[in-house]
Design a protein around this motif. Sequence first.
Motif, PDB file in Angstrom:
ATOM      1  N   SER A 136       0.818  -1.219   0.000  1.00  0.00           N
ATOM      2  CA  SER A 136       0.000   0.000   0.000  1.00  0.00           C
ATOM      3  C   SER A 136       0.850   1.268   0.000  1.00  0.00           C
ATOM      4  O   SER A 136       0.386   2.341  -0.406  1.00  0.00           O
ATOM      5  N   TYR A 137       2.098   1.142   0.442  1.00  0.00           N
ATOM      6  CA  TYR A 137       3.001   2.305   0.471  1.00  0.00           C
ATOM      7  C   TYR A 137       3.204   2.865  -0.932  1.00  0.00           C
ATOM      8  O   TYR A 137       3.369   4.077  -1.111  1.00  0.00           O
ATOM      9  N   LEU A 138       3.180   1.992  -1.942  1.00  0.00           N
ATOM     10  CA  LEU A 138       3.414   2.430  -3.320  1.00  0.00           C
ATOM     11  C   LEU A 138       2.344   3.402  -3.785  1.00  0.00           C
ATOM     12  O   LEU A 138       2.601   4.253  -4.635  1.00  0.00           O
ATOM     13  N   GLY A 139       1.150   3.276  -3.230  1.00  0.00           N
ATOM     14  CA  GLY A 139       0.076   4.182  -3.602  1.00  0.00           C
ATOM     15  C   GLY A 139       0.069   5.471  -2.819  1.00  0.00           C
ATOM     16  O   GLY A 139      -0.724   6.373  -3.103  1.00  0.00           O
ATOM     17  N   MET A 199      11.778  13.166  -3.479  1.00  0.00           N
ATOM     18  CA  MET A 199      12.857  12.454  -2.812  1.00  0.00           C
ATOM     19  C   MET A 199      13.097  12.933  -1.380  1.00  0.00           C
ATOM     20  O   MET A 199      14.111  12.580  -0.766  1.00  0.00           O
ATOM     21  N   HIS A 200      12.203  13.743  -0.838  1.00  0.00           N
ATOM     22  CA  HIS A 200      12.376  14.206   0.532  1.00  0.00           C
ATOM     23  C   HIS A 200      12.256  13.036   1.510  1.00  0.00           C
ATOM     24  O   HIS A 200      11.453  12.117   1.313  1.00  0.00           O
ATOM     25  N   MET A 201      13.028  13.075   2.573  1.00  0.00           N
ATOM     26  CA  MET A 201      12.917  12.071   3.623  1.00  0.00           C
ATOM     27  C   MET A 201      11.731  12.363   4.535  1.00  0.00           C
ATOM     28  O   MET A 201      11.011  11.454   4.947  1.00  0.00           O
ATOM     29  N   ARG A 202      11.539  13.645   4.846  1.00  0.00           N
ATOM     30  CA  ARG A 202      10.466  14.024   5.763  1.00  0.00           C
ATOM     31  C   ARG A 202       9.105  13.935   5.082  1.00  0.00           C
ATOM     32  O   ARG A 202       8.992  14.102   3.865  1.00  0.00           O
ATOM     33  N   PRO A 203       8.055  13.698   5.861  1.00  0.00           N
ATOM     34  CA  PRO A 203       6.703  13.649   5.286  1.00  0.00           C
ATOM     35  C   PRO A 203       6.307  14.992   4.695  1.00  0.00           C
ATOM     36  O   PRO A 203       6.759  16.053   5.129  1.00  0.00           O
ATOM     37  N   GLY A 204       5.457  14.935   3.706  1.00  0.00           N
ATOM     38  CA  GLY A 204       4.941  16.133   3.057  1.00  0.00           C
ATOM     39  C   GLY A 204       3.810  15.745   2.138  1.00  0.00           C
ATOM     40  O   GLY A 204       3.408  14.573   2.079  1.00  0.00           O
ATOM     41  N   PRO A 205       3.264  16.687   1.390  1.00  0.00           N
ATOM     42  CA  PRO A 205       2.187  16.364   0.446  1.00  0.00           C
ATOM     43  C   PRO A 205       2.631  15.292  -0.554  1.00  0.00           C
ATOM     44  O   PRO A 205       3.634  15.450  -1.241  1.00  0.00           O
ATOM     45  N   GLY A 206       1.916  14.200  -0.595  1.00  0.00           N
ATOM     46  CA  GLY A 206       2.270  13.116  -1.498  1.00  0.00           C
ATOM     47  C   GLY A 206       3.460  12.294  -1.039  1.00  0.00           C
ATOM     48  O   GLY A 206       3.982  11.477  -1.795  1.00  0.00           O
ATOM     49  N   ASN A 207       3.879  12.498   0.198  1.00  0.00           N
ATOM     50  CA  ASN A 207       5.036  11.760   0.724  1.00  0.00           C
ATOM     51  C   ASN A 207       4.784  11.426   2.190  1.00  0.00           C
ATOM     52  O   ASN A 207       4.813  12.321   3.043  1.00  0.00           O
ATOM     53  N   PRO A 208       4.536  10.155   2.523  1.00  0.00           N
ATOM     54  CA  PRO A 208       4.274   9.786   3.918  1.00  0.00           C
ATOM     55  C   PRO A 208       5.535   9.717   4.780  1.00  0.00           C
ATOM     56  O   PRO A 208       5.463   9.426   5.970  1.00  0.00           O
ATOM     57  N   GLY A 209       6.690  10.003   4.179  1.00  0.00           N
ATOM     58  CA  GLY A 209       7.961   9.870   4.891  1.00  0.00           C
ATOM     59  C   GLY A 209       8.717   8.650   4.407  1.00  0.00           C
ATOM     60  O   GLY A 209       8.106   7.663   3.973  1.00  0.00           O
ATOM     61  N   ARG A 210      10.038   8.714   4.477  1.00  0.00           N
ATOM     62  CA  ARG A 210      10.869   7.617   3.979  1.00  0.00           C
ATOM     63  C   ARG A 210      11.756   7.059   5.092  1.00  0.00           C
ATOM     64  O   ARG A 210      12.226   7.805   5.945  1.00  0.00           O
ATOM     65  N   THR A 211      11.985   5.796   5.033  1.00  0.00           N
ATOM     66  CA  THR A 211      12.816   5.017   5.962  1.00  0.00           C
ATOM     67  C   THR A 211      12.198   4.994   7.356  1.00  0.00           C
ATOM     68  O   THR A 211      11.241   5.707   7.657  1.00  0.00           O
ATOM     69  N   TYR A 212      12.786   4.168   8.205  1.00  0.00           N
ATOM     70  CA  TYR A 212      12.295   4.031   9.583  1.00  0.00           C
ATOM     71  C   TYR A 212      12.385   5.342  10.347  1.00  0.00           C
ATOM     72  O   TYR A 212      11.681   5.526  11.354  1.00  0.00           O
ATOM     73  N   ARG A 213      13.210   6.267   9.878  1.00  0.00           N
ATOM     74  CA  ARG A 213      13.400   7.525  10.609  1.00  0.00           C
ATOM     75  C   ARG A 213      12.201   8.451  10.508  1.00  0.00           C
ATOM     76  O   ARG A 213      11.916   9.204  11.443  1.00  0.00           O
ATOM     77  N   PHE A 214      11.498   8.413   9.373  1.00  0.00           N
ATOM     78  CA  PHE A 214      10.415   9.374   9.168  1.00  0.00           C
ATOM     79  C   PHE A 214       9.075   8.751   8.788  1.00  0.00           C
ATOM     80  O   PHE A 214       8.057   9.429   8.862  1.00  0.00           O
ATOM     81  N   TRP A 215       9.056   7.500   8.374  1.00  0.00           N
ATOM     82  CA  TRP A 215       7.780   6.878   8.000  1.00  0.00           C
ATOM     83  C   TRP A 215       7.098   6.314   9.238  1.00  0.00           C
ATOM     84  O   TRP A 215       7.656   5.449   9.920  1.00  0.00           O
ATOM     85  N   PRO A 216       5.875   6.738   9.564  1.00  0.00           N
ATOM     86  CA  PRO A 216       5.216   6.302  10.805  1.00  0.00           C
ATOM     87  C   PRO A 216       4.375   5.050  10.665  1.00  0.00           C
ATOM     88  O   PRO A 216       3.735   4.624  11.631  1.00  0.00           O
ATOM     89  N   GLY A 217       4.350   4.443   9.483  1.00  0.00           N
ATOM     90  CA  GLY A 217       3.483   3.300   9.261  1.00  0.00           C
ATOM     91  C   GLY A 217       3.983   2.016   9.907  1.00  0.00           C
ATOM     92  O   GLY A 217       5.045   1.974  10.536  1.00  0.00           O
ATOM     93  N   VAL A 218       3.196   0.960   9.739  1.00  0.00           N
ATOM     94  CA  VAL A 218       3.539  -0.353  10.287  1.00  0.00           C
ATOM     95  C   VAL A 218       4.222  -1.164   9.187  1.00  0.00           C
ATOM     96  O   VAL A 218       3.598  -1.480   8.169  1.00  0.00           O
ATOM     97  N   PRO A 219       5.486  -1.510   9.338  1.00  0.00           N
ATOM     98  CA  PRO A 219       6.195  -2.233   8.285  1.00  0.00           C
ATOM     99  C   PRO A 219       5.861  -3.718   8.281  1.00  0.00           C
ATOM    100  O   PRO A 219       5.342  -4.263   9.264  1.00  0.00           O
ATOM    101  N   VAL A 220       6.154  -4.367   7.165  1.00  0.00           N
ATOM    102  CA  VAL A 220       6.072  -5.824   7.108  1.00  0.00           C
ATOM    103  C   VAL A 220       7.205  -6.403   7.958  1.00  0.00           C
ATOM    104  O   VAL A 220       6.996  -7.281   8.802  1.00  0.00           O
ATOM    105  N   PHE A 221       8.417  -5.902   7.735  1.00  0.00           N
ATOM    106  CA  PHE A 221       9.576  -6.198   8.570  1.00  0.00           C
ATOM    107  C   PHE A 221      10.310  -4.883   8.782  1.00  0.00           C
ATOM    108  O   PHE A 221      10.614  -4.173   7.824  1.00  0.00           O
ATOM    109  N   GLU A 222      10.603  -4.551  10.020  1.00  0.00           N
ATOM    110  CA  GLU A 222      11.210  -3.269  10.304  1.00  0.00           C
ATOM    111  C   GLU A 222      12.724  -3.314  10.179  1.00  0.00           C
ATOM    112  O   GLU A 222      13.351  -4.382  10.252  1.00  0.00           O
ATOM    113  N   PHE A 223      13.305  -2.149   9.980  1.00  0.00           N
ATOM    114  CA  PHE A 223      14.748  -2.005   9.984  1.00  0.00           C
ATOM    115  C   PHE A 223      15.303  -2.540  11.307  1.00  0.00           C
ATOM    116  O   PHE A 223      14.814  -2.207  12.377  1.00  0.00           O
ATOM    117  N   GLY A 224      16.312  -3.406  11.247  1.00  0.00           N
ATOM    118  CA  GLY A 224      16.885  -3.975  12.454  1.00  0.00           C
ATOM    119  C   GLY A 224      16.248  -5.270  12.902  1.00  0.00           C
ATOM    120  O   GLY A 224      16.677  -5.860  13.907  1.00  0.00           O
TER     121      GLY A 224
END
Length: 205
Positions: A36-39, A46-71
């Motif tokens: 669902s992240y693809l949608g 390419m911003h890391m921080r969340p913004g319009p059309g960008n929920p955030g990237r990587t474990y540092r800024f994305w608040p969603g529930v991952p399938v498998f988390e970093f680490g």
Amino acid sequence: RYQRRVHGMGGQAIADILFGAFNPSGRLSTTFVPSSYLGEVDFLDMHMRPGPGNPGRTYRFWPGVPVFEFGYGLSYSKFIVQWSGSPAAVAASTVADHLERFAAQPHLAPVVASPTATVQNVGPLDGDFVALLFISPPNAGKDGNPIRMLAGFERVRLAVGQTVTVTFPLKAHQLAVIGLDGTPRAAAGAWAMAVDGVQAELRVL
């Protein structure tokens, strides 16, 4: 790095893990997000921080529930982590001073805090444990601050029943947040620390 093909002795290595001849201890170096992240993300942003059309990237800024988390990692052993008391508070003025004086070479700055934890192997097999120290700044996930950051890691080998002490030396750049202008700054307040989900607090005053 993830590879779809197994070369050389890769098949033997996988069999050793599956049948318990080898006790795994690796950790994922990336976040596996749901489809669902693809949608949700604009791949031209390419911003890391969340913004319009960008929920955030990587474990540092994305608040969603991952399938498998970093680490994320598995082991046939069970490890118990406990913090060894509370680390001494750090002066925000010291962090700010080190950020300025060692801006070009932050790794050369003196250590400002050394949180310590113990790790005990209570499982049935000897094994390695990779202790990952995650820290979260005050107002984590708000005002452009990351949700959490990897601040240190240490691999330790433990026999069954053995307990070892792990220390994480922290420097000023690890207790700083990056402003929207790209400048690191000291962030006063309570920093949350976690190793294997076990939490503690480090205060920057």
